[in-house]
Enzyme design. Structure first.
Site, PDB file in Angstrom:
ATOM      1  N   ASN A 129      30.227 -33.043  -2.320  1.00 26.37           N
ATOM      2  CA  ASN A 129      28.917 -33.528  -1.887  1.00 26.37           C
ATOM      3  C   ASN A 129      28.304 -34.254  -3.075  1.00 26.37           C
ATOM      4  OD1 ASN A 129      26.094 -33.783  -1.546  1.00 26.37           O
ATOM      5  ND2 ASN A 129      26.086 -32.179   0.018  1.00 26.37           N
TER       6      ASN A 129
ATOM      7  N   GLU B 201      26.954 -36.442   2.032  1.00 24.92           N
ATOM      8  CA  GLU B 201      25.657 -36.961   1.579  1.00 24.92           C
ATOM      9  C   GLU B 201      25.830 -38.280   0.830  1.00 24.92           C
ATOM     10  OE1 GLU B 201      21.962 -34.833   1.045  1.00 24.92           O
ATOM     11  OE2 GLU B 201      23.154 -33.151   0.296  1.00 24.92           O
TER      12      GLU B 201
ATOM     13  N   ASP C  52      30.951 -29.663   2.883  1.00 27.17           N
ATOM     14  CA  ASP C  52      29.793 -28.839   2.537  1.00 27.17           C
ATOM     15  C   ASP C  52      29.420 -28.048   3.783  1.00 27.17           C
ATOM     16  OD1 ASP C  52      27.369 -27.730   1.949  1.00 27.17           O
ATOM     17  OD2 ASP C  52      26.387 -29.599   1.360  1.00 27.17           O
TER      18      ASP C  52
ATOM     19  N   ASN D  96      27.399 -25.439   3.855  1.00 31.27           N
ATOM     20  CA  ASN D  96      26.056 -24.861   3.758  1.00 31.27           C
ATOM     21  C   ASN D  96      26.037 -23.397   4.211  1.00 31.27           C
ATOM     22  OD1 ASN D  96      24.101 -26.563   2.505  1.00 31.27           O
ATOM     23  ND2 ASN D  96      24.287 -27.979   4.217  1.00 31.27           N
TER      24      ASN D  96
ATOM     25  N   ASP E  78      30.728 -24.942  -0.593  1.00 30.85           N
ATOM     26  CA  ASP E  78      31.656 -26.039  -0.299  1.00 30.85           C
ATOM     27  C   ASP E  78      33.052 -25.438  -0.196  1.00 30.85           C
ATOM     28  OD1 ASP E  78      29.914 -28.689  -0.894  1.00 30.85           O
ATOM     29  OD2 ASP E  78      29.389 -27.080  -2.299  1.00 30.85           O
TER      30      ASP E  78
ATOM     31  N   ASP F 142      24.219 -32.069  -7.430  1.00 27.90           N
ATOM     32  CA  ASP F 142      24.012 -30.620  -7.554  1.00 27.90           C
ATOM     33  C   ASP F 142      25.240 -29.830  -7.073  1.00 27.90           C
ATOM     34  OD1 ASP F 142      23.293 -31.666  -5.080  1.00 27.90           O
ATOM     35  OD2 ASP F 142      21.519 -30.420  -4.832  1.00 27.90           O
ATOM     36  N   HIS F 143      26.233 -30.525  -6.490  1.00 29.52           N
ATOM     37  CA  HIS F 143      27.482 -29.875  -6.068  1.00 29.52           C
ATOM     38  C   HIS F 143      28.633 -30.258  -7.001  1.00 29.52           C
ATOM     39  CE1 HIS F 143      26.224 -28.784  -1.831  1.00 29.52           C
ATOM     40  NE2 HIS F 143      25.267 -29.625  -2.163  1.00 29.52           N
TER      41      HIS F 143
END
Length: 255
Positions: free
Chosen positions: A7, A34, A145, A147, A216, A245-246
């Site tokens: 991501n 994303e 991802d 989530n 993930d 951030d991933h």
DNA sequence: ATGGCGCGCGCAGCGCGA
């Protein structure tokens, strides 16, 4: 064979990092989430110069998924079937003998939110689809991802997160339902411990304190799980300047 | 301790992510 997911939280911003990472690790397939990039702006030529063909399904501002491949790739889906959804979160392709399903599962925002209901409905529809996919493609990899942190060992401080989005019981039940089809969490084929995360909050210096979550994932069908040699979370890009951030997650398959 | 950061959009500050 190496397949990976990342991501990137805006491909426009992260393109140099993605190219750098591809050059270092040379995965056969990289699934991106994303991208936040409209198709007409997708950096096709930059990836071709790096040796990768690209398939993409984007929209402005939010969401967007893409697949990069060094091998011939044939897209067979760009949405959940029978699920009316303008959000671009799905891209599936045949790559050699593999079927690769790239997912950006909805975040859900909060348990009380309409977005949470949408997340659960989305996951229920995914579960229906996976049943059919496994029949058609015995060598199926689902990566992206999700989530969802599948268990408390995938959360830095489970007490803080009890009942919240990403860890709530309905989400974890949906994840377990995927595994009931015979899919395996490839990371857990090789590592039983806690403290391994794929996302760290930009706020509160989450990464430097390793306060994160493992959300993930790379799920492998039984036939692919047999070939699984390793699955690693590459923390290095999370420490680069202006990171996503991933972190990327990469699975290596033998034979 | 629910803010804290970073992104897109668009030109201020908000919605959103996780």
């Amino acid at each position: 064979m190496k397949i990976a997911t990342w991501n990137v939280n805006s491909l426009r911003v992260r393109l140099p990092q993605v190219l750098r990472w591809l050059d270092t690790h040379r995965p056969d397939v990289l699934a991106l989430q994303e991208t936040k990039t409209e198709d007409r702006h997708f950096p096709v030529t930059e990836f071709e110069a790096a040796g990768y063909s690209a398939a993409f399904c984007g929209q402005p501002t939010y969401n967007g998924v893409a697949l990069l491949s060094r091998l011939p790739m044939e897209v067979f889906a760009a949405a959940l079937p029978d699920f009316n959804d303008p959000q671009k979160r799905v891209l599936a392709a045949a790559v050699g003998s593999l079927a690769v399903l790239n997912l950006y599962v909805p975040n859900g925002q909060s348990i009380e939110s309409d977005k949470f209901r949408y997340k659960l409905e989305w996951l229920a529809q995914l579960n229906l689809w996976v049943t059919a996919l496994l029949d058609k493609y015995p060598q199926l990899a689902i990566l992206g991802d999700f989530n969802i942190a599948p268990a408390d060992r995938d959360v830095h401080d489970p007490r803080v997160w009890v009942g919240q989005v990403l860890v709530s019981e309905p989400e974890r039940a949906a994840f377990r339902q995927l595994l009931k089809h015979g899919l395996r969490d490839s990371f857990r084929l090789h590592q039983n411990g806690g403290g391994f995360y794929s996302w760290w909050d930009y706020r509160a210096a989450g990464f430097s304190r390793n306060q994160g979550m493992r959300i993930d994932h790379i799920l492998l069908s039984p036939a692919l799980a047999e070939r699984s040699l390793a699955t690693v979370i590459d923390r290095e890009p999370r420490g680069w300047e202006r990171p996503s951030d991933h972190a990327p997650v990469m699975a290596e398959l033998g034979r």
